[in-house]
Structures are given as structure tokens and as C-alpha cells.
Motif scaffolding. Structure first.
Motif, mmCIF file in Angstrom:
data_model
loop_
_atom_site.group_PDB
_atom_site.id
_atom_site.type_symbol
_atom_site.label_atom_id
_atom_site.label_comp_id
_atom_site.label_asym_id
_atom_site.label_seq_id
_atom_site.Cartn_x
_atom_site.Cartn_y
_atom_site.Cartn_z
ATOM 1 N N THR A 114 -0.860 20.399 -2.365
ATOM 2 C CA THR A 114 0.276 19.564 -2.540
ATOM 3 C C THR A 114 -0.385 18.139 -2.397
ATOM 4 O OG1 THR A 114 1.733 21.197 -1.306
ATOM 5 C CG2 THR A 114 2.357 18.754 -1.113
ATOM 6 N N VAL A 115 0.239 17.310 -3.193
ATOM 7 C CA VAL A 115 -0.269 15.716 -3.288
ATOM 8 C C VAL A 115 0.635 14.962 -2.177
ATOM 9 C CG1 VAL A 115 -0.621 13.762 -4.407
ATOM 10 C CG2 VAL A 115 -0.894 15.967 -5.595
ATOM 11 N N THR A 116 -0.065 14.405 -1.110
ATOM 12 C CA THR A 116 0.482 13.777 -0.237
ATOM 13 C C THR A 116 -0.148 12.338 -0.279
ATOM 14 O OG1 THR A 116 -1.185 14.266 1.475
ATOM 15 C CG2 THR A 116 0.943 15.724 1.165
ATOM 16 N N PRO A 117 0.543 11.295 0.703
ATOM 17 C CA PRO A 117 -0.299 9.852 0.468
ATOM 18 C C PRO A 117 -1.416 9.936 1.276
ATOM 19 C CG PRO A 117 2.242 9.647 1.209
ATOM 20 C CD PRO A 117 1.690 11.336 1.182
ATOM 21 N N ASP A 118 -1.909 11.015 2.080
ATOM 22 C CA ASP A 118 -3.311 10.933 2.488
ATOM 23 C C ASP A 118 -4.168 11.685 1.639
ATOM 24 O OD1 ASP A 118 -2.251 9.879 4.949
ATOM 25 O OD2 ASP A 118 -1.718 11.877 5.670
ATOM 26 N N SER A 119 -3.984 12.585 0.768
ATOM 27 C CA SER A 119 -4.811 13.196 -0.143
ATOM 28 C C SER A 119 -4.769 12.647 -1.433
ATOM 29 C CB SER A 119 -4.221 14.728 -0.359
ATOM 30 O OG SER A 119 -2.889 14.639 -0.946
ATOM 31 N N VAL A 120 -3.790 11.715 -2.072
ATOM 32 C CA VAL A 120 -3.813 11.162 -3.239
ATOM 33 C C VAL A 120 -5.031 10.180 -3.441
ATOM 34 C CG1 VAL A 120 -2.429 9.045 -2.855
ATOM 35 C CG2 VAL A 120 -2.277 10.291 -4.948
ATOM 36 N N ILE A 121 -5.708 9.805 -2.518
ATOM 37 C CA ILE A 121 -6.624 8.619 -2.502
ATOM 38 C C ILE A 121 -7.843 9.420 -3.398
ATOM 39 C CG2 ILE A 121 -8.590 7.277 -1.557
ATOM 40 C CD1 ILE A 121 -5.482 6.328 -1.298
ATOM 41 N N ARG A 122 -8.240 10.605 -3.294
ATOM 42 C CA ARG A 122 -9.048 11.491 -3.961
ATOM 43 C C ARG A 122 -8.709 11.596 -5.482
ATOM 44 N NH1 ARG A 122 -12.434 13.462 0.000
ATOM 45 N NH2 ARG A 122 -11.680 13.538 1.910
ATOM 46 N N LEU A 123 -7.433 11.328 -5.746
ATOM 47 C CA LEU A 123 -7.229 11.714 -7.194
ATOM 48 C C LEU A 123 -6.939 10.235 -7.829
ATOM 49 C CD1 LEU A 123 -4.460 14.426 -6.578
ATOM 50 C CD2 LEU A 123 -6.826 14.806 -7.111
ATOM 51 N N VAL A 124 -7.145 9.296 -7.294
ATOM 52 C CA VAL A 124 -6.934 7.815 -8.121
ATOM 53 C C VAL A 124 -7.609 7.728 -9.290
ATOM 54 C CG1 VAL A 124 -7.072 5.272 -7.618
ATOM 55 C CG2 VAL A 124 -6.393 6.591 -5.812
ATOM 56 N N GLY A 125 -8.936 8.209 -9.236
ATOM 57 C CA GLY A 125 -9.701 8.066 -10.377
ATOM 58 C C GLY A 125 -9.030 8.622 -11.810
ATOM 59 N N ASP A 126 -8.732 10.143 -11.536
ATOM 60 C CA ASP A 126 -8.131 10.732 -12.746
ATOM 61 C C ASP A 126 -6.518 10.484 -12.897
ATOM 62 O OD1 ASP A 126 -10.224 12.706 -12.500
ATOM 63 O OD2 ASP A 126 -9.473 13.841 -10.928
ATOM 64 N N ILE A 127 -5.791 9.694 -11.770
ATOM 65 C CA ILE A 127 -4.625 9.305 -12.252
ATOM 66 C C ILE A 127 -4.925 8.081 -12.965
ATOM 67 C CG2 ILE A 127 -2.691 8.095 -11.318
ATOM 68 C CD1 ILE A 127 -2.991 9.897 -8.829
ATOM 69 N N LEU A 128 -5.776 7.072 -12.759
ATOM 70 C CA LEU A 128 -5.862 5.847 -13.654
ATOM 71 C C LEU A 128 -6.394 6.064 -15.056
ATOM 72 C CD1 LEU A 128 -7.132 3.363 -10.902
ATOM 73 C CD2 LEU A 128 -4.959 3.703 -11.737
ATOM 74 N N GLU A 129 -7.225 7.020 -15.021
ATOM 75 C CA GLU A 129 -7.925 7.414 -16.317
ATOM 76 C C GLU A 129 -6.680 8.151 -17.286
ATOM 77 O OE1 GLU A 129 -11.505 10.071 -18.110
ATOM 78 O OE2 GLU A 129 -11.240 10.184 -16.044
ATOM 79 N N ILE A 136 0.895 -1.179 0.060
ATOM 80 C CA ILE A 136 -0.059 -0.113 -0.062
ATOM 81 C C ILE A 136 0.959 1.022 -0.132
ATOM 82 C CG2 ILE A 136 -1.560 1.181 1.336
ATOM 83 C CD1 ILE A 136 -2.891 -1.344 2.178
ATOM 84 N N THR A 137 1.903 1.325 0.759
ATOM 85 C CA THR A 137 2.724 2.399 0.770
ATOM 86 C C THR A 137 3.436 2.705 -0.486
ATOM 87 O OG1 THR A 137 3.150 2.052 3.253
ATOM 88 C CG2 THR A 137 4.807 3.210 2.051
ATOM 89 N N GLU A 138 3.870 1.581 -1.168
ATOM 90 C CA GLU A 138 4.328 1.717 -2.435
ATOM 91 C C GLU A 138 3.841 2.140 -3.567
ATOM 92 O OE1 GLU A 138 7.817 -1.808 -1.688
ATOM 93 O OE2 GLU A 138 6.014 -2.393 -2.932
ATOM 94 N N LEU A 139 2.324 1.585 -3.501
ATOM 95 C CA LEU A 139 1.329 2.190 -4.382
ATOM 96 C C LEU A 139 1.059 3.404 -4.255
ATOM 97 C CD1 LEU A 139 -1.235 -0.551 -5.104
ATOM 98 C CD2 LEU A 139 -0.133 0.689 -6.687
ATOM 99 N N LYS A 140 0.845 3.793 -3.163
ATOM 100 C CA LYS A 140 0.669 5.449 -2.689
ATOM 101 C C LYS A 140 1.781 6.321 -3.229
ATOM 102 C CE LYS A 140 -2.560 5.251 1.021
ATOM 103 N NZ LYS A 140 -2.952 5.670 2.460
ATOM 104 N N GLU A 141 3.001 5.992 -3.171
ATOM 105 C CA GLU A 141 4.145 6.827 -3.497
ATOM 106 C C GLU A 141 3.897 6.919 -5.003
ATOM 107 O OE1 GLU A 141 7.473 4.700 -2.379
ATOM 108 O OE2 GLU A 141 7.678 5.302 -0.328
ATOM 109 N N VAL A 142 3.845 5.820 -5.830
ATOM 110 C CA VAL A 142 3.801 6.044 -7.281
ATOM 111 C C VAL A 142 2.405 6.931 -7.632
ATOM 112 C CG1 VAL A 142 3.124 4.641 -9.271
ATOM 113 C CG2 VAL A 142 4.713 3.676 -7.790
ATOM 114 N N LEU A 143 1.327 6.636 -6.864
ATOM 115 C CA LEU A 143 0.367 7.443 -7.128
ATOM 116 C C LEU A 143 0.506 9.050 -6.926
ATOM 117 C CD1 LEU A 143 -2.503 5.476 -5.553
ATOM 118 C CD2 LEU A 143 -2.231 5.771 -7.890
ATOM 119 N N CYS A 144 1.409 9.291 -5.748
ATOM 120 C CA CYS A 144 1.737 10.812 -5.370
ATOM 121 C C CYS A 144 2.603 11.339 -6.760
ATOM 122 C CB CYS A 144 2.501 10.757 -4.312
ATOM 123 S SG CYS A 144 1.569 10.583 -2.843
#
Length: 419
Positions: A283-298, A263-271
């Protein structure tokens, strides 16, 4: 000479004699002239059976030295990766079968060593032990393409079947194990299995593109992707504050200890990718990046290219800053700059041995977490003729009796010298 105990098959007479015709001895019936046997050159005249050469010599076939070395190499690799004993026995059996096959008996020593590694690989996969071709190539210090070719030949020749199921293929079955339907958990925590599988699949593919999956066990990776997918589909306060441990208890699944690391490694990549989104200002942090997962994957392919390009630009800018004598070096003649001094070449060699995974944006875990190379200690040459000082002798003495014996021996040596 008449032979007793034999009868003619034609007339039944027992009057059988040896008829020497040059060097070919025959048994002939005197009464009717029938040839009873063609002699000892063709067959045993008394009706014995043929004996093969291997049975008649009583010599046991000894395994050749290369076969012994190959079996020893299989054992060494099995001990290095610490597999179970049944996997080691299976690998030894496969190597002995393959080594004596005509397709491998006349190959060079390099291929025979690779064959030993491939036998370990196929045994591990058949016993569901996580191992990759890259690991075997590293143990053998061999080309992965060569290892892959020998591995395919081994499967074809011995007619073996190995487990080749991909991580994506088992993801759907894994997501169905989570009991998080609307009739099982509260509405704000419920999620449809089909939607969850689709989002988790995209996260696993992103992990594969960023090397996180390489050389890893599948279950922790699947759990990490499922957990992050569940949080990102509806990133409300109820889901974001729920830890992995509580999520597993909620979904009635057993938690994997390594899933937290994934999970930590995936969050680092997502950030890293979330910081490349043009419309994101905060600022994108491991706590706030969850809300951006949809845009990142798209937009993950475009974000990957942009992140890699920006990382290369920053490295080039850093190199320019760290090399103030660039113009001076470029003004030197061509033959001087192409062949740097010996001390510079030594420094370049030291840099090539450093952990290059720290300098790139994405790298395999085995490179990032690589241990420091062990320095070889100089071999001590001891002949046994070295002189021993008195202090060393004193350090070897352990008991009072040994002290008394030493004192008495010294007195005897002194008295003998006086005589």
C-alpha cells in the motif's frame, strides 16, 4: 483716424491712420504709404499674441462617465485583492493613460472594463505582487483569452515591462541557497546542488501538471519541491525522520509557513501515481511514497495517463451502479429522453453548481477549496407607512422619562376625545 503710439517701420513716421478697405481694416502710414498691419482679421494691430481656445474660455475639461466608472472599478479590484496603496495608485495612473489613447478610446464597454483589470494586473506584476490572469478574469467574469489580448495591447501601447519570470527559472538560484554540501553538513545529509535542482525541477513540473502551482506563490512551492527532492534522492532513516523545520535550520534558510501545505499536496499526487506502478504490491502511503519518487518521476507521463483512465472507468462504473433504471430509460422514445421533466432539469442545474473538483482526479486548488456560494437575501421593501403595534412601541422605549411622556400623551388624547 490717426493712431498714436505707433511708428512706421519704413520711414519712422508716427502718422499712422486706419484705412478701411471694405470690411478689412488696415493700418497705413500716411507719409510713405506702408501697410503697418493687416488689420484685426489677420492679427492684433497692437502686437498682441495668439490665445488658444482652451485658455480663452476658462472651461475645465470634465472626465467622462465611463472614465469615472473605470477608475472606480480599478479601485474596487485593488480593494478586493488587498494590494498596497502604491499599486493602486499605479493602476489608476495606467488606466487613465490607456483610456485616453486612441486604441482604447473607441472600444466597447466590455473591453474598457477588461482594460481596468489589466491595469491592475500589470501594476501587481511590476510590484512583485502574486496575481494571475485567471484571477483577473474571475473578478471581471470575462474570457481569459480576451483579458490576455488586452493585457498584451496595454504593454505594447504604454511601452511597459512586467515581471514574467517562470518558477522553473528561479529554481536553480533557490536551490543554491541551501547550505547542504558535503563540507557543510554530515555525509548522510549532504547533497550536490546540481542533482538536487534536477530532482526538484521534475517535482515542480509534476506539480504544474496536477494544478498545484496554479495561483500559488512560488517560494512555498519551491521549498516543498526542494525538501521532497532532498529526501527522495537518498531516502535513508536520517533524512526521512527530519522534518521541514529541522531541514530549514540545517540548510540555514528561512522556513515558509505555506510550504507544509504544498508538501502535503505533492505527496497526495505522488500517492495517486505511485498506486499505478505495476510492480508495487504494498500500500502506497504519504510516508512510504518518498522511496518511489524516482520511479514516479521517470514514468510520470505514463502513470498520469493510466491514473486518469482508471479514474474515469471508476466513475462510469459508479454511475452504472447508481442508475438502476437505465434499461427502462433507454427504452423510452427519443423525444421523451431528450427533454427531461422540469424537476429533472432543476436537479441537473443543482449538480452543475456543485464542487466538480471533488469528482476529478486533479483540479485547480481554487476549485477544490471553493467556498459555498452565498445565497442572496430577499430585499426588504419599506415605505414608512407600515402600522406599528403597541408591543413594538414598547420595545423602542428605553428610559423611564420616555415611559412617563408616553403615559401623559395617552391621557391627553383620552381627555381630548371626551371633549
Amino acid at each position: 483716424m490717426q493712431r498714436s503710439g505707433l511708428r512706421c517701420p519704413g520711414c519712422g513716421s508716427s502718422n499712422i491712420v486706419n484705412d478701411d478697405l471694405y470690411c478689412h481694416v488696415q493700418l497705413v502710414c500716411v507719409d510713405c504709404g506702408t501697410v503697418v498691419s493687416e488689420g484685426s482679421l489677420a492679427d492684433d494691430p497692437v502686437g498682441g499674441s495668439d490665445v488658444s481656445y482652451s485658455r480663452s474660455t476658462a472651461v475645465t475639461k470634465v472626465p467622462c462617465q465611463n472614465l469615472k466608472k473605470g477608475l472606480s472599478r480599478v479601485k474596487e479590484m485593488c480593494r478586493v485583492i488587498r494590494v498596497r496603496r502604491n499599486i493602486e495608485d499605479l493602476a489608476l495612473s495606467y488606466f487613465q493613460q490607456a483610456y485616453e489613447h486612441e486604441n482604447f478610446i473607441r472600444v466597447n464597454l466590455t473591453k474598457k472594463e477588461v482594460l481596468a483589470g489589466c491595469c491592475v494586473l500589470v501594476s501587481c506584476r511590476q510590484m512583485n505582487w502574486p496575481i494571475t490572469i485567471g484571477t483577473i478574469s474571475c473578478l471581471l467574469n470575462a474570457d481569459p483569452a480576451l483579458v490576455g489580448g488586452v493585457y498584451k495591447d496595454l504593454l505594447k501601447i504604454l511601452k511597459l515591462e512586467a515581471l514574467t519570470v517562470g518558477i522553473i527559472e528561479v529554481l536553480e538560484a533557490h536551490c543554491q541557497e541551501y547550505k547542504i554540501n558535503s563540507d557543510q553538513v554530515p555525509e548522510e545529509l549532504a547533497e550536490d546542488c546540481t542533482v538536487l535542482t534536477k530532482r526538484a525541477k521534475a517535482l515542480v513540473e509534476l506539480a504544474a501538471d496536477s494544478w498545484i502551482v496554479t495561483g500559488r506563490k512560488p517560494l512555498p512551492m519551491l521549498m516543498a519541491a526542494t525538501y521532497l527532492a532532498w529526501q527522495s534522492l537518498k531516502p535513508n532513516k536520517h533524512r526521512l525522520k527530519l522534518s521541514l523545520d529541522k531541514f530549514c535550520r540545517l540548510a540555514k534558510v528561512q522556513k515558509s509557513q505555506s510550504a507544509l501545505t504544498r508538501i502535503t499536496e505533492l505527496k497526495e499526487v505522488l500517492c495517486k501515481l505511485g498506486r499505478e506502478i505495476p510492480w508495487v504490491r504494498e500500500t502506497v502511503t504519504p510516508d512510504s511514497v518518498i522511496r518511489l519518487v524516482g520511479d514516479i518521476l521517470e514514468n510520470r507521463f505514463a502513470l498520469l495517463r493510466r491514473a486518469l483512465r482508471n479514474h474515469e472507468d471508476s466513475l462510469q462504473a459508479e454511475n452504472v451502479v447508481n442508475s438502476p433504471n437505465k434499461e427502462t430509460a433507454s427504452s423510452k422514445p427519443q423525444e421523451l429522453t431528450e427533454n427531461p421533466p422540469a424537476e429533472d432539469r432543476g436537479h441537473q442545474g443543482q449538480e452543475s453548481e456543485s464542487n466538480w473538483g471533488k469528482r476529478v482526479l486533479f483540479a485547480p486548488p481554487c476549485v477544490i477549496n471553493r467556498k459555498r456560494r452565498r445565497t442572496e437575501q430577499p430585499e426588504l421593501i419599506v415605505t414608512g407607512d407600515e402600522e406599528i403595534s403597541d408591543s413594538e412601541i414598547d420595545s423602542y422605549i428605553r428610559s423611564p422619562q420616555e415611559v412617563r411622556d408616553l403615559v401623559q400623551a395617552e391621557k391627553m388624547l383620552v381627555s381630548s376625545d371626551k371633549v
